[in-house]
Structures are given as structure tokens and as C-alpha cells.
Design a protein around this motif. Structure first.
Motif, PDB file in Angstrom:
ATOM      1  N   VAL A   9       0.748  -1.262   0.077  1.00 30.30           N
ATOM      2  CA  VAL A   9       0.113  -0.134   0.000  1.00 30.30           C
ATOM      3  C   VAL A   9       0.985   1.120  -0.016  1.00 30.30           C
ATOM      4  O   VAL A   9       1.829   1.315   0.423  1.00 30.30           O
ATOM      5  N   HIS A  10       0.434   2.440  -0.641  1.00 26.36           N
ATOM      6  CA  HIS A  10       0.999   3.597  -0.704  1.00 26.36           C
ATOM      7  C   HIS A  10       0.033   4.725  -0.594  1.00 26.36           C
ATOM      8  O   HIS A  10      -0.854   4.745  -1.343  1.00 26.36           O
ATOM      9  N   LEU A  11       0.190   5.322   0.761  1.00 26.96           N
ATOM     10  CA  LEU A  11      -0.749   6.439   1.192  1.00 26.96           C
ATOM     11  C   LEU A  11       0.120   7.627   1.034  1.00 26.96           C
ATOM     12  O   LEU A  11       1.347   7.777   1.790  1.00 26.96           O
ATOM     13  N   PRO A  12       0.011   8.617   0.183  1.00 26.35           N
ATOM     14  CA  PRO A  12       0.763  10.063   0.194  1.00 26.35           C
ATOM     15  C   PRO A  12       1.020  10.255   1.610  1.00 26.35           C
ATOM     16  O   PRO A  12      -0.047  10.468   2.578  1.00 26.35           O
ATOM     17  N   TYR A  13       1.990  11.133   1.817  1.00 23.19           N
ATOM     18  CA  TYR A  13       2.627  11.470   3.048  1.00 23.19           C
ATOM     19  C   TYR A  13       1.422  13.201   3.383  1.00 23.19           C
ATOM     20  O   TYR A  13       1.115  12.980   4.544  1.00 23.19           O
ATOM     21  N   ARG A  14       1.043  13.631   2.619  1.00 25.30           N
ATOM     22  CA  ARG A  14       0.256  14.910   2.748  1.00 25.30           C
ATOM     23  C   ARG A  14      -1.298  14.677   2.855  1.00 25.30           C
ATOM     24  O   ARG A  14      -1.875  13.850   2.213  1.00 25.30           O
ATOM     25  N   ARG A  15      -1.923  15.142   4.095  1.00 28.13           N
ATOM     26  CA  ARG A  15      -3.194  15.333   4.169  1.00 28.13           C
ATOM     27  C   ARG A  15      -3.816  16.867   4.121  1.00 28.13           C
ATOM     28  O   ARG A  15      -3.160  17.629   4.803  1.00 28.13           O
ATOM     29  N   LEU A  16      -5.053  16.828   3.599  1.00 29.38           N
ATOM     30  CA  LEU A  16      -5.763  18.054   3.704  1.00 29.38           C
ATOM     31  C   LEU A  16      -6.992  17.954   4.631  1.00 29.38           C
ATOM     32  O   LEU A  16      -7.751  17.159   4.739  1.00 29.38           O
ATOM     33  N   ASP A  17      -7.042  19.030   5.451  1.00 25.49           N
ATOM     34  CA  ASP A  17      -7.849  19.102   6.447  1.00 25.49           C
ATOM     35  C   ASP A  17      -9.001  19.611   5.639  1.00 25.49           C
ATOM     36  O   ASP A  17      -9.058  20.745   5.222  1.00 25.49           O
ATOM     37  N   LEU A 432      15.183  16.260  -2.392  1.00 21.60           N
ATOM     38  CA  LEU A 432      14.220  15.693  -0.960  1.00 21.60           C
ATOM     39  C   LEU A 432      12.703  15.899  -1.182  1.00 21.60           C
ATOM     40  O   LEU A 432      12.511  16.793  -1.975  1.00 21.60           O
ATOM     41  N   THR A 433      11.970  15.277  -0.828  1.00 22.56           N
ATOM     42  CA  THR A 433      10.612  15.350  -1.093  1.00 22.56           C
ATOM     43  C   THR A 433       9.659  14.792   0.326  1.00 22.56           C
ATOM     44  O   THR A 433      10.262  14.371   1.164  1.00 22.56           O
ATOM     45  N   ASP A 434       8.370  15.344   0.446  1.00 26.69           N
ATOM     46  CA  ASP A 434       7.718  14.903   1.551  1.00 26.69           C
ATOM     47  C   ASP A 434       8.250  15.452   2.982  1.00 26.69           C
ATOM     48  O   ASP A 434       8.150  14.950   3.731  1.00 26.69           O
ATOM     49  N   VAL A 435       8.773  16.461   2.583  1.00 27.03           N
ATOM     50  CA  VAL A 435       9.574  17.089   3.964  1.00 27.03           C
ATOM     51  C   VAL A 435       9.513  18.771   3.874  1.00 27.03           C
ATOM     52  O   VAL A 435       9.334  19.376   2.715  1.00 27.03           O
ATOM     53  N   ASP A 436       9.443  19.236   5.078  1.00 27.23           N
ATOM     54  CA  ASP A 436       9.640  20.747   5.040  1.00 27.23           C
ATOM     55  C   ASP A 436      10.772  21.082   5.353  1.00 27.23           C
ATOM     56  O   ASP A 436      11.615  20.609   5.930  1.00 27.23           O
ATOM     57  N   ALA A 437      11.250  22.542   4.491  1.00 27.02           N
ATOM     58  CA  ALA A 437      12.580  22.901   4.467  1.00 27.02           C
ATOM     59  C   ALA A 437      13.062  23.146   5.940  1.00 27.02           C
ATOM     60  O   ALA A 437      14.405  22.558   6.330  1.00 27.02           O
ATOM     61  N   GLU A 438      12.381  23.401   6.978  1.00 26.07           N
ATOM     62  CA  GLU A 438      12.757  23.776   8.100  1.00 26.07           C
ATOM     63  C   GLU A 438      13.172  22.497   9.138  1.00 26.07           C
ATOM     64  O   GLU A 438      13.665  22.426  10.125  1.00 26.07           O
TER      65      GLU A 438
END
Length: 481
Positions: A9-17, A432-438
Motif C-alpha cells: 500500500v502507498h498512502l501519500p504523506y500529505r493530508r488536507l484538513d 528531497l520530497t515529503d519534507v518541510d525545509a525547516e
């Protein structure tokens, strides 16, 4: 005995509220979240992640060598309603990323949610080992029910008779199908979003078709509703799904769907996603029914085997549900093309060369480097002086340095670029992906992931990036549904 040999299974890292939708769109939204494929993900890249997980076996090389099981696959199916390409086979990129033999056929089954049940039926009624990978991007107009209820995901099912080195985990007992022409959901070629007919009409038709398929599949093996341990109902018509769940007579406690409030309905991927999730919590000897409502109804009756107790999925669904990061509604709209934003003032990427891509297919699609003759040195990318391949797609690595580039062209700036030392050898500069720069730091552990770098003139440039390794406690023990 034919059935399921493995799953991924692959679920994308990002979620929208979902609560963020209505204040902007003026309608829609709701409670919970939906899964959102990143700007560099499409149905092909998500399919690669799910398929690699489906082929994973404990004890295999962590470097991602394909192993004997992959070499036995007779047919690879990619099913989706949102193919990255038309007029060419998308499954060939998946074939290359998995390093399957040239004799393995790769086919698309696209355009309709029911494509997944068609491919699964073909795999189950055939001979040999087959890999069915369902992947979908679900998009609706801003503020629509499709937008909030949909979700992006992929799931792979390995199907066979257990003679190629992997035991059957869930045996197929029966499959029944009903079909009728009626207009429920449609999208003409070139449109990004679908249209639907009035809800009550579709609910009435699906209720009749599903009841016929349900009664037939139970009768085929002499079962009654109380014999079903886990019930799965997949379909994009929400009212019809709820109605059918009640009509089956199976108690609500035996219904399984952990995705409604967390991921959303993943369309063509949802039947495979539900089945994979159910198998992760099922016990040996349990009976599972998968009922799919899509331009008719399909019912699959399964019985789990003793081998299920010893199977450990590569990336459990529970872990992926817990591993998530948020995305703003504005960024989601930009990623989907509903909001035109000002790009970085840098030249856009040029079209990828077909000839160059073909020459470097092992490196480009499967991240295969090379080793020196004595095995002491690893080169990423591969060196023409080496003779031994070095598969690195399954490797983890450590960031030794990185930079945040706010000027380079990207559909979702800034670009975070790092130099990574991979376990087992090899150093590679990689995005890099699925990551925030900070949150990026020297020493961070990362893993390779297949993504889309860019698109130009309708040509998608696929390669590998790296994403942070996120673990939420490792393998999960089986629990009662």
C-alpha cells in the motif's frame, strides 16, 4: 488454490484538513482529512511504491534487489482512472522501476473504477503469478463532494497459486458479478473532474445489482451473512455504499473501512486498498467479502489461510495512516491546477530525451548503480568501468549536507537538495520530497522514492528522490477486526 500472495500500500504523506475547504470555496469540506498526492506524485509513481511493497519479503536484500519472486510474475496490471499518459502504456514505467523480466507482460486497464475488478478477475482466473496495482488520483471541483470525499492512494495485490515461492494468504472461494447499463458517473476525455447523476437513481440501481451479486456469492460456497467475518464495500457512490452495507445483513461491527475520515475514497484503488487493510488485521481462517459497486457489482469471497499469521507487510497501513503531514488548501489547489500561481522566475525544464532515457533505463527507473570488481566501491550513478550492478532503490541513507534553493524552478518551491551517503555504499546528490525545509538536518535518515521530476511537452521525467524515514513503532501485531 488461487488467491492473494502478498500486498503493498502507498498512502501519500500529505493530508488536507477538510474544514479548510469551505472558508475558501464557499461550500464543501466536512470533518476529517483526505490524502493528497504531492506535486511530484502521479498514479505511476504511487503505483511503483505500492508494487515494491507488495514484492517485499523479509530477509531479502535491503538494497532492493528484485528477488526470485518478481522474476516469476507473468503479467503486470496497472489500473487507474487518471493515467499519466494516454496512447501509451503507463505500466511500462512500473515494469522498469521493478526491474521485471522482459518476458513479463505489462498492461494498463484505465478509464473506469471497475478496471481494478476486471484486472483482479483476470489474474485470479489465469495461471501463474500476476501483479495487479491499482492507483488513483481523485479530483473534484473546488467545494464539491468529490473533492472532500476523494483521496489519493495506491495498492498492489500479488495473485497466484503459491507455487512460485510465496504461499497463498487468502484463498478465493467465489466471485460473482452483475452488470447493467445506467448513467451514474462520467467524465469525457480531457476533463479533469467527473459529473454525477441524481443520487437516488444510482442508489436504486446499485442496491439491486449488489443484492444479486451478494446473494450469488454466498450461495456459491453455502454461506450466510453471519458466516462473514469481515465485509468490505467499495464504491464512489456514498449513498449506495451505505444502503448496501445495511442490506447485506452483516453487523456493523464487521464492516471494515479505516479510510473514510483519514484518506478518503481512492476510486479505482479503493477495492485493493480495503482488501489489503483487512488482511493486515484478519486472523487465519476468517472469511472476507469484498463487494465493489462500479457500473454494476462484483463480489469476491475469500478465506484467509494459516500462512497469513507469518506474513509481515512492508509498510503497514496503520503506520502510513499515522505518518502524515498537512498541506494547505491553497497549495492543494495549485498542485491540482485549479489555482494558477506565479512560478519561480527561472527557465522551465526542457523535454526529456527518449534516447537518453532508454540508454539509462536501469539507473533512471530502478536506481541501479554499479560496484567495482572487488565490491569495495559503489558508484551512484553507475560507472562504465564497473561490471556488477548495485540496486539502491531499497536502501536508506544519511544526509551529510544539504541546501535550500528558493530560486530554482519547482512547482512547489523551495527545492531542498541533499548529499546522501546510502547504506551499503554510494554517495548521491538528490532532491528531497515529503519534507518541510525547516525540518531537514545533517544526519537525518532518508529513503529513496520514485517521483516525477518535471513535465514538458507532455513528457514526464521520472527519477528518484529521497524522503525522511518515518517510523511509528515498526510492525503491528494482528488484531481482531
Amino acid at each position: 488454490m488461487r488467491g492473494i500472495l502478498g500486498w503493498g500500500v502507498h498512502l501519500p504523506y500529505r493530508r488536507l484538513d477538510r474544514t479548510a475547504i469551505a472558508p475558501v470555496a464557499g461550500a464543501g469540506g466536512g470533518t476529517g482529512t483526505r490524502a493528497v498526492a504531492s506535486y511530484d506524485e502521479d498514479t505511476t509513481t504511487m503505483a511503483v511504491a505500492a508494487a515494491r511493497a507488495a514484492l517485499h519479503r523479509e530477509g531479502e536484500s535491503s538494497r532492493g534487489d528484485r528477488g526470485r519472486l518478481a522474476d516469476t510474475i507473468r503479467t503486470l496490471w496497472l489500473t487507474t482512472t487518471a493515467p499519466a499518459y494516454q496512447d501509451r502504456t503507463n505500466a511500462t514505467a512500473l515494469h522498469a522501476a521493478l526491474r521485471l523480466p522482459r518476458t513479463t507482460a505489462a498492461y494498463d486497464a484505465t478509464g473506469a473504477v471497475r478496471s481494478t475488478t476486471a484486472a483482479l478477475d483476470a489474474a485470479l482466473t489465469g495461471t501463474g503469478t500476476h501483479l495487479v496495482v491499482a492507483s488513483d488520483l481523485r479530483t473534484g471541483r473546488p467545494g464539491s463532494a468529490d473533492e472532500s470525499a476523494g483521496g489519493d492512494a495506491a495498492a498492489g495485490l500479488l495473485v497466484g497459486d503459491g507455487t512460485d515461492g510465496a504461499p497463498v494468504l487468502a484463498e478465493l472461494l467465489a466471485h460473482t458479478s452483475t452488470t447493467e447499463e445506467f448513467l451514474d458517473r462520467w467524465r469525457t476525455p480531457g476533463d479533469q473532474t467527473s459529473k454525477t447523476w441524481e443520487d437516488r437513481f444510482g442508489e436504486t440501481r446499485y442496491a439491486t445489482l449488489a443484492t444479486e451479486a451478494w446473494d450469488a456469492v454466498l450461495a456459491a460456497d453455502g454461506k450466510v451473512s453471519d458466516d462473514i467475518d469481515i465485509l468490505l464495500v467499495a464504491g464512489t457512490h456514498e449513498r449506495a455504499v451505505k444502503s448496501v452495507l445495511k442490506k447485506t445483513g452483516v453487523s456493523a461491527a464487521r464492516h471494515h473501512d479505516p479510510f473514510t475520515r483519514t484518506v478518503g475514497n481512492s476510486g479505482a484503488a479503493h477495492p485493493a486498498l480495503l482488501l489489503a487493510s483487512a488482511l493486515e488485521v484478519a486472523q487465519p481462517g476468517q472469511t472476507i467479502v469484498l463487494l465493489v459497486l462500479a457500473d454494476g457489482a462484483d463480489a469476491f469471497l475469500w478465506r484467509t489461510t494459516e500462512a497469513l499469521a507469518f506474513y509481515r507487510p512492508a509498510r503497514p497501513v496503520a503506520d502510513q495512516l499515522a505518518e502524515s503531514g498537512s498541506v494547505s488548501y491553497g497549495r492543494y489547489l495549485a498542485w491540482r491546477g485549479f489555482l494558477a500561481v506565479e512560478p519561480p522566475r527561472r527557465p522551465e525544464p526542457a523535454r526529456t530525451s527518449a534516447a537518453a532515457a532508454a540508454r539509462a533505463a536501469e539507473w533512471k527507473f530502478a536506481l541501479v548503480g554499479s560496484e567495482s570488481a572487488d565490491g569495495a566501491t559503489v558508484h551512484l550513478p553507475p560507472s562504465s568501468f564497473d561490471t556488477a550492478p548495485h540496486p539502491a532503490a531499497g536502501s536508506e541513507g544519511t544526509i551529510v549536507t544539504f541546501t535550500v534553493d528558493r530560486l530554482a524552478y519547482s512547482p512547489s518551491p523551495p527545492v531542498v537538495f541533499a548529499v546522501v551517503d546510502f547504506d551499503g555504499g554510494g554517495r548521491l546528490p538528490i532532491e528531497l520530497t515529503d519534507v518541510d525545509a525547516e525540518e531537514v538536518a545533517i544526519g537525518m535518515r532518508v529513503e529513496a522514492t520514485f517521483r516525477r521530476l518535471s513535465s514538458a511537452d507532455g513528457v514526464h521525467n521520472y527519477f528518484w528522490k529521497a524522503r525522511p524515514v518515518r517510523r511509528t513503532g515498526g510492525r503491528t501485531e494482528r488484531e481482531s477486526c
